[in-house]
Motif scaffolding. Structure first.
Motif, PDB file in Angstrom:
ATOM      1  N   ASP A  31       0.607  -0.948   6.399  1.00 53.55           N
ATOM      2  CA  ASP A  31      -1.201  -0.817   6.298  1.00 53.55           C
ATOM      3  C   ASP A  31      -1.673  -2.177   6.262  1.00 53.55           C
ATOM      4  O   ASP A  31      -1.425  -3.079   5.544  1.00 53.55           O
ATOM      5  N   GLY A  65      -5.332   0.709  10.106  1.00 52.89           N
ATOM      6  CA  GLY A  65      -6.534   0.062   9.672  1.00 52.89           C
ATOM      7  C   GLY A  65      -7.261   0.972   9.186  1.00 52.89           C
ATOM      8  O   GLY A  65      -7.034   1.895   8.637  1.00 52.89           O
ATOM      9  N   PHE A  66      -8.513   0.586   9.527  1.00 55.50           N
ATOM     10  CA  PHE A  66      -9.650   1.357   8.804  1.00 55.50           C
ATOM     11  C   PHE A  66      -9.944   2.440   9.754  1.00 55.50           C
ATOM     12  O   PHE A  66      -9.790   2.530  10.776  1.00 55.50           O
ATOM     13  N   LYS A 123      -8.911  -7.607   5.055  1.00 51.80           N
ATOM     14  CA  LYS A 123     -10.073  -8.147   4.490  1.00 51.80           C
ATOM     15  C   LYS A 123      -9.761  -9.634   4.018  1.00 51.80           C
ATOM     16  O   LYS A 123     -10.654 -10.349   3.673  1.00 51.80           O
ATOM     17  N   ARG A 182      -4.942  -2.910   6.354  1.00 47.64           N
ATOM     18  CA  ARG A 182      -6.134  -3.214   5.539  1.00 47.64           C
ATOM     19  C   ARG A 182      -6.198  -4.296   4.689  1.00 47.64           C
ATOM     20  O   ARG A 182      -7.222  -5.025   4.798  1.00 47.64           O
ATOM     21  N   ASP A 192     -12.467  -2.514  10.852  1.00 48.02           N
ATOM     22  CA  ASP A 192     -13.632  -2.551   9.828  1.00 48.02           C
ATOM     23  C   ASP A 192     -15.054  -3.109  10.263  1.00 48.02           C
ATOM     24  O   ASP A 192     -15.802  -3.838   9.400  1.00 48.02           O
ATOM     25  N   SER A 222       0.573  -1.281   0.076  1.00 51.52           N
ATOM     26  CA  SER A 222       0.000  -0.121   0.093  1.00 51.52           C
ATOM     27  C   SER A 222       0.889   1.326  -0.196  1.00 51.52           C
ATOM     28  O   SER A 222       1.983   1.184   0.580  1.00 51.52           O
TER      29      SER A 222
END
Length: 498
Positions: free
Chosen positions: A221, A253-254, A227, A223, A316, A195
Motif C-alpha cells: 500500500d 494508491g488512492f 502522504k 498511500r 491523490d 497497512s
C-alpha cells in the motif's frame, strides 16, 4: 550499600545447612542489562543451600523498576526485570525516535553470564503513541500494542532475534543486528505490514552513514508513503542517506488505483536525491519516471504516463479525470515540489464545478456545436504550473481547452483540509469563440487573450472539494476588453479590512 541479615541453620547429624535472610539497601548492579546499571536497589535476599534469591525495587533506564534475581548453585544467574521507560529516559540513553511518545512498559527475563547476556523482552505499547515514525505506522495512546524479542548480547555485538511487533494495524517479524555502540547495522524483516493489504519483506544493510534498503512485496500500500512526501520535504530534521530498491507486482494508491509491476530505485546522498527511476503500468498504460539534468545542471524528474487520470488519482491529486497522455517535469525546492504538467486528450467525468459553469453559460451557448454534456466533457489539452507542499497544492498559468470548452485557472487545493479556492476564465463554445481572438487586429481589439476567447465568464470555485461553491461574475459576459475591465471588480470584497 547497607546489609541487615539473619543467619539460621538446620543441623541433622553431621550435616549443617545454613539459611540467610537479609535486607539490602542502596544495591547497585553494574551492567545488569548490557551496559545499563541497576541502582538505588532495596532488596530482600533469601539464601539456602540451593542458592540465593533477591527481590525488590530500584531504578534502571532512569526510571523505577522491580527486580527478581535468582542464582542457583552451579547455574547462571536469572533476572526478571519490570520497568517503565518514559520519553525522558529514552532520550537520555539514546533510544528516542521521532513520532514515538508516551511511556513503554518493559518486562525482561535474562540469563546473566560473564561477557554475555541472553534476555527475553516483552514491551507493552498500550500507553505509547505512534505518529508515523515510519510512514503508515500510526496509533493513539490507549490502543493496544506490543512487541517481543530475544536479545543476545556479546562483548562486541548485540543481536535481536524472534522479533514480533504489532501496533496500530502494523506488524513485523524478523531480526536486527546492532553495533557495540548500539547502532543498527542489519535489519531483516521476513514479514512487514504497515497497512492491512501489505505483504512485503525488508532487508536493510548499513555501510558507514549509508543505509541500503531492499523491499520485495507481493502487495504494498503506497498511500502512507505518498502522504509523507510533502511532510518530509518540509521537515527540518536531517534525513539519513539511503539507497532504496523496491519491487512489487501490486502497488496500491488512492481512489482504488493500483500500479502493477512496480519498480522503484531511489538514491539519497548528502541530503539530496541523486538517483530516481520508477516504472509500472496502469492497465495497459505504461508509467515511467526518471531523474534528468536540466539546463544549468539542475536535477529534475521527468514523468510520463499513458493514463494521466489513473496516475493523478493514484497520487491523490485529482480523481475525476479519465485517460490522457501526461508529461510532467518537476523539481524539489525548499518551498516544496514545483513542476509543470501537460496532458493531451482526456475527459472529465462528473466534475461539480464544471457542471455549474456549463449551466451558467447554457443560455448563451445556443450556437451549433456549443451544447455540452457536463457529465462527461472532453478536452484536447491541459497545461498548468504547480507547487505542492504537503497536502497543499498551488496552481498558476493553468489552461485547458477542448472542442466546446476552454478554461484558465489559478488558485489552490488543500487535500488535507478538503478545501478548494480557484478562479479563472470559462470560455463556452471554445473552438468557435477562440477563432476570433486569433484573427490579427480583431483578436487584439476584442479577444481576451490567446487562450481566453472572445466571450467568457470570470468564475470562482471555493469550499469543499467534493461540494464546491461556484460563483460567476454576470458582467463578465462581454467582449474580451470589456470583461477585463469588469474583472477588476471581482476581488473588491476580498480586500482586507483596514
Amino acid at each position: 550499600m547497607r546489609l541487615d541479615f539473619k543467619i539460621g541453620s538446620d543441623a541433622r547429624g553431621d550435616d549443617v545447612k545454613v539459611f540467610v535472610n537479609a535486607n539490602v539497601s542502596n544495591f547497585v548492579a553494574d551492567h545488569l542489562i548490557g551496559k545499563e546499571k541497576f541502582e538505588n536497589g532495596a532488596l530482600t535476599v533469601v539464601g539456602d543451600p540451593t542458592g540465593l534469591r533477591a527481590t525488590g525495587s530500584g531504578r534502571i533506564f532512569g526510571g523505577p523498576a522491580t527486580l527478581d534475581l535468582r542464582k542457583d548453585v552451579g547455574k547462571p544467574a536469572l533476572a526478571t526485570l519490570s520497568a517503565t521507560v518514559d520519553e525522558a529516559a529514552r532520550a537520555k540513553f539514546g533510544f528516542e525516535a521521532a513520532g514515538v511518545s508516551g511511556p513503554i512498559g518493559m518486562k525482561l527475563s535474562a540469563r546473566l553470564e560473564d561477557g554475555e547476556t541472553e534476555a527475553n523482552v516483552e514491551l507493552d505499547l498500550t500507553r505509547t503513541a505512534f505518529d508515523n515514525p515510519v510512514p503508515g505506522l500510526s496509533k493513539p495512546a490507549g490502543r493496544q500494542g506490543r512487541a517481543s524479542f530475544l536479545v543476545l548480547h556479546r562483548e562486541r555485538s548485540t543481536r535481536i532475534d524472534n522479533l514480533t511487533f504489532e501496533a496500530g494495524g502494523a506488524s513485523a517479524r524478523g531480526a536486527i543486528e546492532l553495533s557495540p555502540q548500539g547502532e543498527v547495522q542489519v535489519v531483516k524483516l521476513t514479514q512487514a505490514r504497515l497497512s492491512p493489504g501489505d505483504d512485503m519483506r525488508v532487508d536493510l544493510q548499513r555501510a558507514g552513514d549509508l543505509y541500503r534498503v531492499t523491499v520485495r512485496g507481493v502487495s504494498i500500500d503506497a498511500r502512507p508513503f505518498i502522504k509523507s512526501l510533502g511532510q518530509s520535504a518540509n521537515s527540518s530534521q536531517k534525513s539519513a542517506d539511503f539507497e532504496l530498491d523496491l519491487k512489487s507486482p501490486i502497488l496500491t494508491g488512492f481512489s482504488k488505483q493500483a500500479l502493477t509491476n512496480a519498480d522503484l530505485k531511489i538514491t539519497r546522498r548528502g541530503g539530496a536525491i541523486r538517483q530516481f527511476a520508477a516504472s509500472g503500468q496502469f492497465g495497459r498504460g505504461a508509467v515511467t519516471a526518471r531523474m534528468t539534468t536540466a539546463e544549468g545542471g539542475r536535477p529534475q524528474i521527468d514523468i510520463g504516463s499513458a493514463d494521466a487520470g489513473a496516475l493523478l488519482a493514484f497520487a491523490d491529486i485529482y480523481s475525476r479525470m479519465e485517460g490522457g497522455a501526461l508529461n510532467a517535469i518537476m523539481s524539489q525546492e525548499p518551498t516544496g515540489l514545483v513542476g509543470t504538467v501537460k496532458i493531451r486528450s482526456f475527459n472529465l467525468r462528473d466534475e461539480p464545478a464544471l457542471r455549474r459553469l456549463v449551466a451558467e453559460s447554457a443560455p448563451r451557448a445556443d450556437a451549433p456545436g456549443a451544447k455540452v454534456d457536463p457529465a462527461l466533457v472532453g478536452f484536447d489539452r491541459l497545461q498548468v504550473v504547480f507547487l505542492r507542499s504537503g497536502g497543499h497544492m498551488t496552481l498558476r498559468d493553468g489552461v485547458m481547452n477542448g472542442p466546446n470548452i476552454g478554461l484558465t485557472v489559478e488558485g489552490s487545493v488543500d487535500t488535507e483540509r478538503n478545501t478548494i479556492a480557484l478562479n479563472g476564465t470559462f470560455v463556452p463554445a471554445y473552438t468557435v469563440n477562440n477563432f476570433f481572438s486569433k484573427i490579427p487586429v480583431v483578436g487584439v481589439l476584442l479577444g481576451g487573450g490567446w487562450n481566453e476567447g472572445l466571450f467568457a465568464l470570470n468564475y470562482k470555485v471555493t469550499g469543499r472539494v467534493n461540494a464546491p461553491q461556484v460563483s460567476v461574475n454576470p458582467l463578465s459576459v462581454a467582449p474580451g476588453f470589456l470583461r477585463k475591465i469588469f474583472g477588476v471588480l471581482d476581488n473588491v470584497g476580498d480586500q482586507p479590512q483596514r
